[in-house]
Scaffold this active site. Structure first.
Site: not given
Ligand code: PEP
Length: 262
Positions: A10-12, A95, A97, A167, A172-173, A213, A234-235
């Site tokens: 997920n590149w956001k 999600h 967010e 999640e 997350i993040g 994460s 994500g990251g």
């Molecule tokens: C996400 O945004 O779905 C996510 C899991 O982000 P991260 O891996 O950065 O925690």
């Protein structure tokens, strides 16, 4: 859904053109004999930018968000049919967010889910509790409610196109990942919830991804758990070398016994 392992990036709202080019340069060839899926959800504006390169690597492309309408006066929204036209095959829905920043309700999320499935997309349905909810012992009730409301009324013939991503919002993040045991415990609960709502045969085939994460250093410990079928990342999905390492871990895991059969 054929149950294999999934690595979904997920590149956001990240990745400029130059970053995308570097990503594919660093990623290299993933090979054709894979028993896992590698998927990417870029910003919608870059869906077609990626398509050729992704197709060449057998990587599916999807969106991070979707409309609950398929056409018409909905400025700024993404139509499920247009996503398919553009070469997309899946969408994230719910999600955290979107739930927290854009105040998406369970009812709205459910409408998006039903429409996306009806139009032929695979839905990665996200759910998870906040830190406060976990500390109050509400993890299961929060996740159960999100699933009951978000996945309600899905016709039985479309349920096979649902993937659930657990999640936890606090992971997350933040760099704080759930331990493999914490994630497995909730995944097991999600599977039992799906068995209650749908049926046991199908619920055992629904891929359950963990997100929060995930990185090359912790992915193997998560994927080894029997009810963790992949990761939503994500990251650590932004750099080709990291995404490659996540894919290599899924490849290794997919060759071990204990994976679900489709
Ligand atoms: C996400 O945004 O779905 C996510 C899991 O982000 P991260 O891996 O950065 O925690």
């Amino acid at each position: 859904m054929t149950a294999r392992f999934y690595i979904v990036g997920n590149w956001k709202m990240n990745q400029k053109l130059e970053d995308i080019n570097n990503f594919f340069k660093d990623l290299g060839d993933l090979g054709n004999e894979r028993q896992y899926e590698a998927w990417l959800a870029p910003q919608a504006i870059h869906l077609t930018t990626l398509l050729e390169k992704a197709n060449a690597l057998n990587i599916q492309i999807g969106s991070q968000n979707i409309s609950d309408n398929d056409s018409g006066a909905h400025t700024g929204e993404i139509s499920p049919s247009s996503l398919i036209d553009a070469g997309g095959s899946f969408t994230l829905i719910g999600h955290s967010e979107r739930r927290s920043i854009y105040k998406e309700s369970n009812d709205f999320i459910n409408r998006k889910t039903l429409l996306s499935l009806e139009k032929g997309l695979t839905v990665i349905f996200c759910c998870g509790e906040t830190l406060e909810e976990r500390e109050k012992g509400m993890t299961e009730s929060v996740v159960a409610y999100q699933i009951e409301e978000g996945l309600k009324d899905i016709p039985s013939n479309l349920r096979e196109k649902v993937i659930v991503a657990y999640e936890p919002v606090w992971a997350i993040g933040t760099g704080k990942t759930a331990s493999p045991e914490q994630a497995e415990e909730v995944h097991l609960f999600i599977r039992s919830k799906l068995t209650e709502l749908w049926d046991g045969t199908l619920s055992h085939k629904v891929p359950l991804l963990y997100g929060g994460s995930v990185k090359p250093a912790n992915v193997e410990g998560l994927l080894i758990k029997p009810n963790i079928d992949g990761a939503l990342v994500g990251g650590a999905s932004l750099k080709g070398a990291d995404f490659r390492a996540l894919c290599d871990a899924a490849d290794k895991r997919s060759k071990l016994p204990g994976q679900l059969q489709g």
